[in-house]
Structure formats: structure tokens, C-alpha cells
Design a protein around this motif. Structure first.
Motif, PDB file in Angstrom:
ATOM      1  N   ILE A   1       0.819  -1.222   0.000  1.00 19.72           N
ATOM      2  CA  ILE A   1       0.000   0.000   0.000  1.00 19.72           C
ATOM      3  C   ILE A   1       0.851   1.270   0.000  1.00 19.72           C
ATOM      4  O   ILE A   1       0.718   2.110  -0.901  1.00 19.72           O
ATOM      5  N   PRO A   2       1.757   1.474   0.987  1.00 16.63           N
ATOM      6  CA  PRO A   2       2.589   2.683   0.923  1.00 16.63           C
ATOM      7  C   PRO A   2       3.495   2.697  -0.300  1.00 16.63           C
ATOM      8  O   PRO A   2       3.768   3.763  -0.855  1.00 16.63           O
ATOM      9  N   GLY A   3       3.943   1.521  -0.741  1.00 17.08           N
ATOM     10  CA  GLY A   3       4.799   1.466  -1.921  1.00 17.08           C
ATOM     11  C   GLY A   3       4.089   1.918  -3.185  1.00 17.08           C
ATOM     12  O   GLY A   3       4.662   2.609  -4.031  1.00 17.08           O
ATOM     13  N   ILE A   4       2.827   1.522  -3.328  1.00 20.12           N
ATOM     14  CA  ILE A   4       2.041   1.914  -4.504  1.00 20.12           C
ATOM     15  C   ILE A   4       1.895   3.430  -4.576  1.00 20.12           C
ATOM     16  O   ILE A   4       2.120   4.054  -5.622  1.00 20.12           O
ATOM     17  N   PHE A   5       1.538   4.048  -3.462  1.00 18.72           N
ATOM     18  CA  PHE A   5       1.301   5.490  -3.494  1.00 18.72           C
ATOM     19  C   PHE A   5       2.601   6.289  -3.560  1.00 18.72           C
ATOM     20  O   PHE A   5       2.623   7.405  -4.092  1.00 18.72           O
ATOM     21  N   GLN A   6       3.689   5.720  -3.053  1.00 17.42           N
ATOM     22  CA  GLN A   6       4.992   6.353  -3.241  1.00 17.42           C
ATOM     23  C   GLN A   6       5.369   6.317  -4.715  1.00 17.42           C
ATOM     24  O   GLN A   6       5.885   7.296  -5.278  1.00 17.42           O
ATOM     25  N   ALA A   7       5.115   5.168  -5.373  1.00 20.53           N
ATOM     26  CA  ALA A   7       5.405   5.047  -6.805  1.00 20.53           C
ATOM     27  C   ALA A   7       4.568   6.031  -7.616  1.00 20.53           C
ATOM     28  O   ALA A   7       5.048   6.630  -8.591  1.00 20.53           O
ATOM     29  N   LYS A   8       3.328   6.228  -7.217  1.00 18.24           N
ATOM     30  CA  LYS A   8       2.468   7.182  -7.920  1.00 18.24           C
ATOM     31  C   LYS A   8       2.989   8.606  -7.737  1.00 18.24           C
ATOM     32  O   LYS A   8       2.910   9.433  -8.651  1.00 18.24           O
ATOM     33  N   ALA A   9       3.536   8.890  -6.554  1.00 18.16           N
ATOM     34  CA  ALA A   9       4.097  10.223  -6.313  1.00 18.16           C
ATOM     35  C   ALA A   9       5.284  10.473  -7.242  1.00 18.16           C
ATOM     36  O   ALA A   9       5.413  11.554  -7.830  1.00 18.16           O
ATOM     37  N   LEU A  10       6.156   9.485  -7.381  1.00 22.19           N
ATOM     38  CA  LEU A  10       7.315   9.637  -8.267  1.00 22.19           C
ATOM     39  C   LEU A  10       6.880   9.794  -9.717  1.00 22.19           C
ATOM     40  O   LEU A  10       7.475  10.549 -10.487  1.00 22.19           O
ATOM     41  N   ALA A  11       5.820   9.071 -10.094  1.00 19.20           N
ATOM     42  CA  ALA A  11       5.315   9.186 -11.462  1.00 19.20           C
ATOM     43  C   ALA A  11       4.736  10.569 -11.735  1.00 19.20           C
ATOM     44  O   ALA A  11       4.708  11.017 -12.887  1.00 19.20           O
ATOM     45  N   ARG A  12       4.295  11.247 -10.690  1.00 17.85           N
ATOM     46  CA  ARG A  12       3.775  12.609 -10.830  1.00 17.85           C
ATOM     47  C   ARG A  12       4.893  13.647 -10.927  1.00 17.85           C
ATOM     48  O   ARG A  12       4.630  14.833 -11.116  1.00 17.85           O
ATOM     49  N   GLY A  13       6.140  13.206 -10.743  1.00 16.29           N
ATOM     50  CA  GLY A  13       7.256  14.126 -10.790  1.00 16.29           C
ATOM     51  C   GLY A  13       7.657  14.664  -9.436  1.00 16.29           C
ATOM     52  O   GLY A  13       8.530  15.531  -9.348  1.00 16.29           O
ATOM     53  N   LEU A  14       7.041  14.158  -8.358  1.00 15.32           N
ATOM     54  CA  LEU A  14       7.404  14.602  -7.015  1.00 15.32           C
ATOM     55  C   LEU A  14       8.707  13.939  -6.587  1.00 15.32           C
ATOM     56  O   LEU A  14       9.033  12.828  -7.011  1.00 15.32           O
TER      57      LEU A  14
END
Length: 465
Positions: A354-367
Motif C-alpha cells: 500500500i505505501p509502496g504503490i502510493f509512493q510510486a504514484k508520487a514519483l510518477a507525478r514528478g514529485l
């Protein structure tokens, strides 16, 4: 997340600044504080799980004089699962509203209500409706899991979450076999006519847990409720995909834990003492291995461990189906206990995702950096409550399927066949969403992916979550 005002946070042990991703802060101060909070979180959650699973023990004391048949008992142990699953949503947000320490005190003390009422009504002649209401009250113990996991998730850096969340959840899960062992001890020594002795053990332990939480835990001021995060998590397809997978892992663990004794009594004609002498083994092993699932997920990726877990659960279920049809208790126990162990591994792996998925989404957003970590904590914390609630409701489903299976076929075999089909679905979903086509190449950090589209080619490689 913005820090709350000082005035809003007076009167308790509040930590104003918390940055576990800063390795210097973590090494010099953060790890010590997080570990202390983890220890007492585990204690409180452990007792919460014991009270949540109380009626899986109480039904073993309910002989013919209680006038409750097998179908009624399956429904009785399903009621706490339903209430506990529903309560996990508000309990998730209670941590930010009241503080992790403060809510742990409140949630621990609340366990006195179901414990005292169970002690008051547990005797022949009590109406079935009364038993149902009192069993529903024990659902508050199931809510403790969501608040505890949300709280500990905020204390630890991403690289440590799998192990920390696995320890927290595993230590809580052990509350199930512990109360079953206490039930066995009572039945084996005082006899099945003395269920109140089980409550006599837990009433003082509840008080101890609340007091120790007050003395040694902390509140994190930067953790705030964020209705936007909750709505965003609810709209994200990954929240519901992970809910499905968590039904397969945690739903199996809690559903089987509550039903194991009744299955042994009705499928293999075990006496209450014989059933109680076996029911604790599976939940104990499943609880102990949950941190291992988290550690394996930290090392190899939660999606990979989850996929192999579901494949193995399907194989173990085939063994159980065979043993159930052949009425072979030794083979049945091997397969069923294997299901507990594998569900424990899967619990640790799926919650790490769960935290890994949303961290990956953050990186994909350019954060990047703390901004990405903050986004991941914000969304994963909100998603955990929803995922935990739906996963717990999977335990309700398991008990209702068992109830129908025994009512219609006088056997658990049809139920296990349906569980086998569900594990096959979970395996396919895990592979299709998180592993199919995943490789070392990630989505461009500058890309702005569609948050409603879970396809891995639109996201970073989820094999590593």
C-alpha cells in the motif's frame, strides 16, 4: 499536510516535528521513539484482537443447553467481523483527530464494554438476540487494527514500513490464538460450564493496556485528517484492487480463525475440548509469520510475494477440499494450518504494497524527496482504513459461506471449493495489475498518470512495491 496549531494540541504528549525519511533524524532520535510507540501499539492491538475474536471461543462453551445450532453459531461469530470491518473506517481517521496515543487509550478502554457485557450474559437461557447484540459489541476490537496501523505507518520511513507494519499487525493477530489458548485452558481445567473465567483474565489486561499507552506513547502533530486524501484514495482504483487482495489474505486469516473450531466440531465431530486443543495452532503460526511476509516484501517486492502466496493458498485449499471430502482429519489439519501460515505471509506482503504503490504514484507525478514521501504517507494512510475495513469484511463472507455450506450440504467442502476459485481470481489480479510487463524501467517521472487507471504500463514498475 500542515502542522496543527499549538493551541489545538495542548494537554498531551505531542511531537511537533517528525521526518522519518531524514536518515540523520531517524538514527539520532526517530527510531527510538518509533520503537517505543510500536511496542505499546502492539500490546493494545493484541488485546483488541483477543476481544474481537472472543466469540470464536465463547461458542465452544455453548453446549446443547444454550439452544443454538451450528448455523446460528456461525452467524454469531460472523457478527463481530461485520461490526469490526465497518468501524475500521472511522477508527482510521480517529488517529489524526485525537492523536495516536490518545486514541489508543480510548480504543483500549472501550474494550471493557464488550468484555463486561459478555461476562454478564454468558449463561444458558440468554436469548439468541442478546448473544448477537453482545457479539456485535466485540467488533470494537476489530476497529483497533485500523487506527493502530495508521498510527504506526506515520512513525516509520518507507524502507522500514514492511517490517514495522508486519510486527504491529502480527503482534495484534496473535491475540486470536492467545484467547483461544486461554479458552482451552479454562475448558480443560474448570470445564465448559465456566466461560466467565476467560473474561476474568482479560478485564485487568484491558486496564493495563490503556494505562501503559497513556504513560509511554506519543501523538504526532503533523498527522492531520485530510478529507481530500480520503476522497482521492476512495477514487483510486488501486485502493479497491488492494481491498480485493486483502480480502484474500486477511479476510482468510480472520474468517478461518473465527470458524476453525466450529468446522472441527461439525465436520469431524470434535468435542469442545478437542476443538479448542487445535484451533489456536493455525492463528498462532499465521500471526508469527506475518512480519516475515513484510520483511520478504521489503526485500523482493510485495507484489511478487503476494502472487506466490495466493498460488500456494490455492494449492493448500486443494488439499483441504480433498481431506474434507475424504473426512481425513490429519490431512485436513495439514492443509488448513498451511492456509493460516500462507495468509499470514500474504497479510504482511499486501499491507507493505500500500505505501509502496502510493509512493510510486508520487514519483510518477514528478514529485521528489520529502514532497513525494508526504504524498505517499497522505494517500496510503487514508487508503489503509478502507482496505483494512474491506479485508475484515472478507472474514464475514467466509463465515457466511461456511454457514450456508453446512446448512445445505452438512459439509464444508462446497465452501472450500468457492474459496479456491477466489484465490485463483486474486492470483490473476495480482499478476495482471502489478506484475504483468513490469521491469526495471519506470514510467517517466514527469508523466502525469491517470490515477484511475491501474494498468502497470501507465505507472512505475509495481513489482518493487
Amino acid at each position: 499536510m500542515t502542522a496543527p496549531t499549538t493551541a489545538a494540541r495542548k494537554g498531551g504528549r505531542w511531537i511537533e516535528q517528525w521526518d522519518p525519511e531524514d536518515e540523520t533524524f531517524w538514527r539520532e532520535k526517530g527510531e527510538r521513539i518509533a520503537t517505543r510507540n510500536l511496542v505499546f501499539s502492539i500490546l493494545s492491538e493484541h488485546i483488541g484482537f483477543s476481544i474481537w475474536s472472543l466469540w470464536s471461543v465463547m461458542v465452544l462453551f455453548m453446549g446443547p443447553e444454550y439452544g443454538v445450532d451450528a448455523a446460528g453459531k456461525f452467524f454469531l461469530v460472523a457478527m463481530p467481523t461485520l461490526v469490526g470491518g465497518i468501524l475500521r473506517v472511522p477508527y482510521t481517521f480517529a488517529v489524526a483527530r485525537f492523536g495516536g496515543r490518545n486514541w489508543t487509550i480510548i480504543s483500549a478502554a472501550t474494550l471493557l464494554v464488550p468484555a463486561i457485557t459478555a461476562a454478564a450474559v454468558m449463561e444458558p437461557g440468554t436469548s439468541y438476540t442478546t448473544f448477537m447484540v453482545v457479539a456485535a459489541l466485540t467488533g470494537v476490537g476489530g476497529g483497533n487494527f485500523a487506527s493502530s496501523m495508521t498510527n504506526i505507518n506515520s512513525f516509520y520511513p518507507l524502507r522500514k514500513k514492511g517490517w514495522a507494519l508486519g510486527l504491529n499487525a502480527g503482534g495484534g493477530n496473535i491475540g486470536v490464538p492467545v484467547i483461544q489458548l486461554i479458552g482451552l485452558l479454562v475448558i480443560g481445567t474448570a470445564g465448559a460450564a465456566h466461560p466467565r473465567l476467560v473474561l476474568a483474565v482479560y478485564l485487568p489486561l484491558i486496564v493495563v493496556a490503556a494505562v501503559l499507552s497513556a504513560l509511554f506513547m506519543d501523538n504526532l502533530a503533523p498527522v492531520r485528517n485530510d478529507s481530500g486524501a480520503a476522497k482521492e484514495a476512495a477514487r483510486d482504483a488501486h485502493t479497491w484492487i488492494m481491498s480485493l487482495l486483502y480480502i484474500g489474505t486477511f479476510g482468510s486469516f480472520i474468517g478461518y480463525s473465527f470458524a476453525f473450531g466450529l468446522v472441527l466440531q461439525n465436520q469431524f465431530d470434535r468435542t469442545p475440548l478437542q476443538a479448542a486443543s487445535l484451533t489456536f495452532i493455525g492463528p498462532l503460526l499465521g500471526s508469527l509469520i506475518r512480519p516475515v511476509g513484510g520483511r520478504l516484501a521489503d526485500a523482493h517486492g510485495g507484489a511478487k510475494i503476494t502472487l506466490w502466496t495466493f498460488a500456494a493458498m490455492a494449492a493448500a485449499t486443494l488439499v483441504v477440499v480433498y481431506a474434507s471430502a475424504q473426512k481425513s482429519l490429519p490431512v485436513f489439519l495439514v492443509g488448513f494450518i498451511a492456509l493460516f501460515v500462507l495468509s499470514g505471509l500474504g497479510n504482511g506482503a499486501t499491507f507493505k504494497m500500500i505505501p509502496g504503490i502510493f509512493q510510486a504514484k508520487a514519483l510518477a507525478r514528478g514529485l521528489k524527496g520529502e514532497e513525494a514521501a508526504s504524498y505517499g504517507r497522505r494517500l496510503s494512510g487514508a487508503a489503509m482504513g478502507l482496505i483494512g475495513a474491506v479485508g475484515a469484511l472478507g472474514g464475514l463472507g467466509i463465515n457466511l459461506v461456511f454457514r450456508e455450506s453446512f446448512a445445505s450440504a452438512h459439509s464444508g467442502t462446497p465452501a472450500f471449493v468457492s474459496f479456491l476459485a477466489f484465490y485463483a481470481v486474486c492470483s490473476a489480479v495480482t499478476w495482471a495489475v502489478y506484475l504483468r510487463g513490469a521491469g526495471p524501467a519506470s514510467a517517466s517521472p514527469a508523466a502525469e498518470p491517470d490515477t484511475h487507471d491501474p494498468r502497470p504500463e501507465r505507472q512505475p514498475a509495481y513489482a518493487d512495491v
